[in-house]
Write a protein that holds these residues in place. Structure first.
Motif, mmCIF file in Angstrom:
data_model
loop_
_atom_site.group_PDB
_atom_site.id
_atom_site.type_symbol
_atom_site.label_atom_id
_atom_site.label_comp_id
_atom_site.label_asym_id
_atom_site.label_seq_id
_atom_site.Cartn_x
_atom_site.Cartn_y
_atom_site.Cartn_z
ATOM 1 N N GLY A 108 0.947 -1.121 -0.060
ATOM 2 C CA GLY A 108 -0.043 0.082 0.051
ATOM 3 C C GLY A 108 1.044 1.252 0.009
ATOM 4 N N GLU A 109 1.931 1.133 0.809
ATOM 5 C CA GLU A 109 2.992 2.354 0.792
ATOM 6 C C GLU A 109 3.366 2.572 -0.551
ATOM 7 N N LEU A 110 3.929 1.560 -1.251
ATOM 8 C CA LEU A 110 4.433 1.615 -2.506
ATOM 9 C C LEU A 110 3.585 2.270 -3.644
ATOM 10 N N SER A 115 7.268 6.360 -7.918
ATOM 11 C CA SER A 115 8.305 5.371 -7.975
ATOM 12 C C SER A 115 9.916 5.791 -7.913
ATOM 13 N N GLU A 116 9.976 6.814 -8.082
ATOM 14 C CA GLU A 116 11.354 7.626 -7.928
ATOM 15 C C GLU A 116 11.782 7.496 -6.364
ATOM 16 N N LEU A 117 10.855 7.551 -5.609
ATOM 17 C CA LEU A 117 11.177 7.447 -4.044
ATOM 18 C C LEU A 117 11.153 6.207 -3.688
ATOM 19 N N LEU A 123 15.329 1.658 1.800
ATOM 20 C CA LEU A 123 16.457 1.836 2.387
ATOM 21 C C LEU A 123 16.520 2.812 3.669
ATOM 22 N N GLY A 124 15.734 3.636 3.783
ATOM 23 C CA GLY A 124 15.597 4.668 4.902
ATOM 24 C C GLY A 124 17.022 5.246 5.168
#
Length: 213
Positions: A108-110, A115-117, A123-124
């Motif tokens: 859901g987050e994705l 997409s560039e983020l 990785l955070g």
């Protein structure tokens, strides 16, 4: 001496085991190790300054619920495997439930993030150290469980070591939440799980030697 007389002589002075002795023994080991891990977080990593504010948000409880649910199931499995008789673990598949739920949140987050983020979300800021910190914080808890096993009688040593490592890793991850600022489900699913998995693998490797009796 015949067999019945031998058994009678060996069992004549055996004291009855208290009803909750197993749970108390494992609980004592985990609480003792957990307190050491908590002190390590406070003394070396530091508790995040915005902890109380973070506890009002979803991300903190998402991480904590994931870690603590894995630890509860792993502790229950460890308690079963700490006994000499072979007890079935038909509910062990429940370990997949928190993983799948967190994966669903991550998807859901994705879906709602450009997409560039995605890479930054995954990785955070601490992906390189997170698994190793979870593994390091799990060691005092794992040692506490090894202490608990000294008066227990596991027969499936590798499996018992693996579940003890899993329990230690998951508990360590729940303590690490007090420091970790990451808020992404996909981060937690990957790097927290890797640290917990490393702790379980370490337990499986050490188990056959450390739990022998």
């Amino acid at each position: 001496m015949n067999t019945e007389d031998l058994i009678q002589s060996l069992s004549s002075d055996v004291r009855p085991v208290r009803r909750y002795a197993l749970g108390c023994r494992i609980g004592a080991g985990m609480i003792g190790g957990g307190l050491i891990s908590l002190l390590l977080v406070a003394a070396t990593l530091g508790v995040r300054l915005d902890l109380f504010e973070a506890m009002r948000g979803f991300a903190f409880w998402m991480k904590w619920t994931y870690a603590i649910s894995l630890s509860i199931l792993a502790i229950a499995a460890t308690a079963r495997l700490a006994q000499p008789e072979i007890l079935p673990l038909p509910w062990l598949w429940l370990l997949c439930v928190p993983v799948l739920l967190l994966a669903g949140i991550g998807v859901g987050e994705l879906a709602t993030t450009p997409s560039e983020l995605w890479m930054a979300l995954w990785l955070g800021q601490s992906w390189m150290v997170c698994p190793w910190l979870v593994l390091g914080l799990s060691l005092p808890i794992f040692l506490g469980l090894l202490w608990s096993f000294r008066r227990l009688a596991p027969t499936r040593l590798r499996a018992a070591g693996a579940t003890a490592g899993l329990a230690a890793g998951a508990c360590a991850a729940s303590i690490y939440c007090l420091h970790c600022p990451e808020a992404s489900a996909i981060f937690v699913l990957t790097w927290y799980s890797l640290g917990i998995g490393l702790a379980a693998a370490l337990g499986a490797i050490i188990g056959p030697r450390a739990l022998r009796w």
